[in-house]
Design an enzyme around this catalytic site. Structure first.
Site, mmCIF file in Angstrom:
data_model
loop_
_atom_site.group_PDB
_atom_site.id
_atom_site.type_symbol
_atom_site.label_atom_id
_atom_site.label_comp_id
_atom_site.label_asym_id
_atom_site.label_seq_id
_atom_site.Cartn_x
_atom_site.Cartn_y
_atom_site.Cartn_z
ATOM 1 N N CYS A 1 0.795 -1.228 0.000
ATOM 2 C CA CYS A 1 0.000 0.000 0.000
ATOM 3 C C CYS A 1 0.828 1.280 0.000
ATOM 4 C CB CYS A 1 -0.934 0.003 1.213
ATOM 5 S SG CYS A 1 -2.028 -1.418 1.297
ATOM 6 N N HIS B 1 -2.889 6.428 4.504
ATOM 7 C CA HIS B 1 -1.794 5.476 4.737
ATOM 8 C C HIS B 1 -0.434 6.011 4.299
ATOM 9 C CE1 HIS B 1 -0.607 0.937 4.957
ATOM 10 N NE2 HIS B 1 -0.192 1.646 5.989
#
Length: 764
Positions: A95, A151
C-alpha cells in the site's frame, strides 16, 4: 488685456490633459487585445479537465469483470470498454509505496520508503520538502479533495492530507480499518478509532459501511462544487477490497454458488466498489462534470489469494515482486480521449500519473525536480509510443535473502532467520558429524544481537556482509603471497557465497588476498546521501583465498535529518540492452561485485525483468482454490521449483515479460549478458537512492492517550526524525519463542480452520 493670459493658461491646461491621455492610450493595449487575453484565460480554464482518480486496495489482476466473468462489475466493464484499458500498467506490491509514488511521482528509493509500510505508531510520513500532486494541481487553479484511505503517515499535523495539498479530507489515516466500526488495530491489544474529517476526528459514524459512506461524501463534493467556476481534482481512495471481508449480505447473495467463502465475500466487496463507481459517474453527469472529465481507475497492488483475491494467470501475490504483485488493474475513461474503445500495451507506472495529470491540467511541471514519472497522456489518448522504457520496482537494502553456506560435507545449505526448520536440521547434522576433538573449535555462535542499520547508510548493509566472523576451514588454505586490495564492502561478494556457475562465476586467479599479518579492515565513510561505485570491481575472491577469522566492519557518519540530494533521474530513457554500450561491458566474473544479489530488488527494462534477492513466494494460484480448511493437492501443483529444492539457493531471475508474461521460464542461465546489464542498471539506481527511513514505534501514539482515536501525537516544533540514528528492525525475543512453538503448516491449518468456521456461521 487680462482676459487673454487667462484664456491662454486655460488652453495650455487643456492641451496638457490631452497630451497625458494620449500618452496613457499609447501604453494601454487596445480593447481587442484585452478581450483576447481574457478569452485565452477563459479558454485555458475551460480546457482544464475535471480529474477523478479512483484507487482501490488489494484488487488483483483477476478481480475485475473484463478479466474474469465470474466477478460482476458491469459499471467498470462498461467504462473500461468505452475508454482505454491499461494492460501494461504497473504499481507497487504493497500500500504505502504505491500511494507515495502516486502522490509524489518519485520512486520509493527517493523518498526513504523502500522498506515495508508506515505502521500506525511509526513517526514517519512523506518527506516534508517534497512537493505533491495535489499541490501542483492547486497551483494550477484546481479545487483538490480526498476521500478514503491515506496510509502515508500522520504522526504530526504536517503529514496530514490537508497539509499535503488537499483542500478537504474525509477518511482513514492508517492502513486497515473495520468497515463498520472504523476501528484500526496495531496488534491485538492496541486499537483506536480512525475516521477523520479534515484535521478532526469524525465521531459518530459507526454502523455505516465505509464504501457507501465514502461514496456519499464524494457525491456531496460534486454537488456543492461549481464545475464552470473551477476545475476539480478528486482522489477517491476506497479501502475496499482490503480485509476484513465483511460486505453487506445483499452483495454476497449473487455469488452464493462460490464454494470458497473468502472468495465469495471478496466478490461481494468488488460489487460494492462497482456500485460506488456507478453512483459517482452518475453524479458527474448530473452536475455537469462528465463532458470535460477524466476518470482514472487503478488498484494499489496485487491481490492476496489467502483472503479471497486472485491474480491468475499471473505469478505471485501481494507483497511480492512477481507480476501478480506489481501488475495493476487500470483503465482511463474520458470523452476527451482521441482514440477510445481500445487496449493499450504502452508501458506505464504509477509514478507517471504525477507529470501526466499536471501536464493535462496545464500546470508547471518544471518546479518538480527529480520526478521519476513520464507524461504518458499521448500514449493513452492517441495511442503513441510510451516514453517509459524501464521501471525500477524497488531496491530494499533491509530485505536480504538467505546466505548460501557450506556445511562440513561441502554441501550447500541456506541460512535464514525465517526458516526455523532448516536451522534445527543443520544444527543436528553438525552435532552428529563433528569429530569429538574438533567440537569446540567449530562451535558456532548462537546468540545474536539485534541488527542495526545506519539511518543514512550509503551502502546496503546486512549481517552476512558486516561484523561476521568467517568460519575456519579444514582443507583449504589461503595462498601465502596473496594480497587484497581495499574496496567498498558493497562491491565485495558475500562471505562463503558461491555465485551462479554461469552468471556470477569467477576464476581462482581474479583478485588477490590480504596477508595474514594485516589487521582487520575497518572502513569509515562520511557521506551526505552520496553513493559512489567502487573503483575495484574484480574483488570476487575464491573461498580458498579468504582470511581465516577476520571481520569486515563498516561504519558511517551522517546527519540524521532526512533530506533529498539532487539526483539526476528525471525522465531518463532506458539504456538499450546491447553489448556495445560502453558502460555495460562486464565479464561474467564481475557480476557479483557489480551488485549484491542478496538484496531484494526488481527492475524492468524493455521486455526484460530482473529480480534479485528474495522476491517473495512465486505461486500461481488458480481461481476458486482453498475450498477446504487445509491446503489440498493444488498447493504443490503450482509451487516454484526453487521452493521444492531447498538445497539449491537462487538469487537471480530473468524473464522476457513480453514473450512470457506469466514468468514460467527463467532465462538467467541462458542470457547472462542481459543479467549483467540489468545488474549494472540496478547499481546506477542505487547510487541515486536515499537511506531507508523506518523508525521504531512511538508509545505516545497509543490511542488511549488521545480519547481512543488515532491522531497526530508529535508537536510541530519537535525534530522527530533527528532522534533516530539508525533504522529500526523489530527484535522481540518473546515473540520469537512463541513463533517457534508453531510451524508454518500449523499456522495455515489455524487460518483455514477459522475460514471453515466462517462458512458455518454464514447463513448463505
Amino acid at each position: 488685456m487680462q482676459a487673454a493670459p487667462a484664456a491662454a493658461a486655460a488652453a495650455l491646461t487643456v492641451l496638457s490633459v490631452l497630451l497625458t491621455l494620449d500618452c496613457l492610450s499609447a501604453h494601454r493595449p487596445p480593447n481587442n487585445q484585452i478581450q483576447q487575453q481574457t478569452d485565452e484565460t477563459a479558454q485555458k480554464k475551460k480546457n482544464q479537465p475535471h480529474i477523478v482518480f479512483i484507487l482501490t486496495d488489494d484488487q488483483g489482476f483477476n478481480d475485475i469483470g473484463y478479466h474474469n466473468p465470474t466477478i460482476k462489475t458491469p459499471t467498470l466493464d462498461k467504462l473500461a470498454a468505452e475508454g482505454v484499458k491499461l494492460e501494461n500498467y504497473y504499481v507497487q506490491p504493497i500500500c504505502t509505496p504505491s500511494r507515495s509514488q502516486l502522490i509524489t511521482g518519485r520512486y520509493q528509493i527517493h523518498t526513504g520508503l523502500q522498506h515495508s509500510i508506515i505502521r500506525p505508531r511509526q513517526p514517519s510520513c512523506l518527506p516534508s520538502h517534497m512537493d505533491t500532486l495535489p499541490e501542483r494541481l492547486r497551483e494550477a487553479g484546481y479545487a483538490t479533495h480526498m476521500v478514503g484511505k491515506w496510509h502515508l503517515g500522520f504522526y504530526r499535523k504536517a503529514c496530514l492530507p490537508t497539509r499535503k495539498g488537499f483542500d478537504t479530507f474525509f477518511g482513514s489515516l492508517t492502513g486497515s480499518v473495520d468497515y463498520y466500526s472504523y476501528e484500526s488495530c496495531d496488534g491485538k491489544d492496541l486499537c483506536g478509532y480512525d475516521l477523520h474529517d479534515d484535521e478532526g476526528v469524525a465521531w459518530g459514524q459507526e454502523g455505516k459501511y465505509s464504501t457507501t459512506l465514502f461514496t456519499q461524501r464524494a457525491r456531496k463534493i460534486l454537488e456543492s462544487h461549481d464545475p464552470a467556476e473551477r476545475p476539480l481534482f478528486l482522489l477517491l481512495s476506497f479501502q475496499a477490497v482490503h480485509t476484513p471481508l465483511n460486505p453487506p449480505e445483499s452483495y454476497i447473495y449473487p455469488f452464493r454458488d462460490m464454494v470458497n467463502v473468502a472468495r465469495r465475500n471478496f466478490a461481494g466487496m468488488v460489487s460494492t466498489v462497482d456500485e460506488a463507481v456507478r453512483n459517482v459517474t452518475y453524479a458527474l453527469r448530473k452536475y455537469g462534470y462528465y463532458r470535460n472529465s477524466v476518470i482514472i481507475y487503478s488498484t494499489d497492488n496485487g491481490a492476496q489469494p489467502f483472503t479471497g483475491g486472485n491474480n491468475w494467470p499471473l505469478r505471485g501475490r501481494k507483497g511480492t515482486y512477481w507480476e501478480g504483485g506489481v501488475r495493476g488493474v487500470g483503465f482511463v475513461h474520458s470523452p476527451l480521449l482521441r482514440r477510445r474503445r481500445r487496449v493499450s500495451k504502452a508501458l506505464m507506472h504509477i509514478t507517471d500519473w504525477f507529470p501526466t495529470l499536471v501536464g493535462l491540467a496545464g500546470g508547471n511541471i518544471s518546479q518538480s525536480q527529480g520526478l521519476d514519472g513520464f507524461d504518458v497522456w499521448p500514449a493513452i489518448s492517441e495511442g503513441r509510443e510510451s516514453p517509459r522504457k524501464e521501471i525500477l520496482h524497488n531496491i530494499d537494502p533491509l530485505h536480504k535473502s538467505p546466505v548460501e553456506k557450506k556445511n562440513q560435507d561441502g554441501e550447500n545449505s541456506v541460512k535464514t532467520s525465517k526458516t526455523k526448520v532448516l536451522k534445527k536440521v543443520k544444527k543436528k547434522k553438525k552435532v552428529l558429524k563433528k569429530p569429538p576433538k574438533q567440537k569446540l573449535a567449530f562451535k558456532t555462535k548462537t546468540t545474536k544481537k539485534p541488527q542495526t542499520f545506519s539511518h543514512h547508510a550509503s551502502k546496503p548493509k546486512s549481517k552476512p556482509l558486516f561484523k561476521r566472523k568467517l568460519k575456519p576451514r579444514l582443507k583449504s588454505k589461503p595462498p601465502p603471497k596473496a594480497k587484497k586490495t581495499k574496496a567498498h564492502t558493497w562491491d565485495r561478494p558475500l562471505p562463503n557465497h558461491r555465485p551462479h556457475p554461469k552468471i556470477g562465476g569467477t576464476s581462482s586467479g581474479s583478485g588477490t588476498s590480504r596477508p595474514k599479518s594485516q589487521p582487520p579492515i575497518q572502513t569509515r565513510l562520511k557521506t551526505k546521501f552520496r553513493r559512489t561505485t567502487s573503483q575495484n570491481q574484480n574483488q570476487n575472491l575464491p573461498q580458498s583465498s579468504r582470511p581465516k577469522s577476520k571481520m569486515l566492519k563498516l561504519h558511517s557518519k551522517s546527519k540524521s535529518k532526512r533530506t533529498l540530494f539532487p539526483y539526476q533521474n528525471k525522465s531518463q530513457p532506458g539504456i538499450p540492452l546491447t553489448k556495445s554500450h560502453p558502460t555495460l561491458q562486464f565479464g561474467l566474473e564481475s557480476l557479483q561485485p557489480v551488485w549484491d544479489t542478496s538484496v531484494q530488488a526488481a527492475i524492468r527494462v524493455g521486455d526484460w525483468k530482473l529480480l534479485t534477492g528474495d522476491p517473495g513466494h512465486g505461486d500461481w494460484v488458480p481461481p476458486q482454490m482453498l475450498p477446504t480448511s487445509l491446503p489440498g493437492r493444488w498447493w504443490n501443483l503450482e509451487r516454484s521449483i526453487l521452493y521444492q529444492k531447498s538445497s539449491v539457493h537462487k538469487n537471480i531471475w530473468l524473464f522476457n515479460i513480453t514473450g512470457d508474461p506469466y514468468e514460467r521460464h527463467d532465462l538467467a542461465d541462458q542470457r547472462p549478458d542481459v543479467v549483467q546489464q540489468l545488474l549494472a542498471r540496478l547499481a546506477y539506481y542505487n547510487q541515486t537512492a536515499v537511506p531507508v527511513y523506518f523508525p521504531p514505534d512511538d508509545p505516545r501514539a497509543n490511542p488511549s492517550q488521545h480519547r481512543g482515536a488515532w491522531v497526530p501525537w508529535v508537536e510541530e516544533e519537535e525534530d522527530e526524525e533527528a532522534k533516530y540514528q539508525g533504522v529500526y528492525k523489530k527484535s522481540n525475543n518473546k515473540m520469537k519463542k512463541k513463533k517457534k512453538k508453531k510451524c508454518m503448516l500449523c499456522n495455515l491449518q489455524s487460518f483455514f480452520l477459522k475460514m471453515s468456521e466462517g462458512t458455518v456461521s454464514s447463513r448463505i
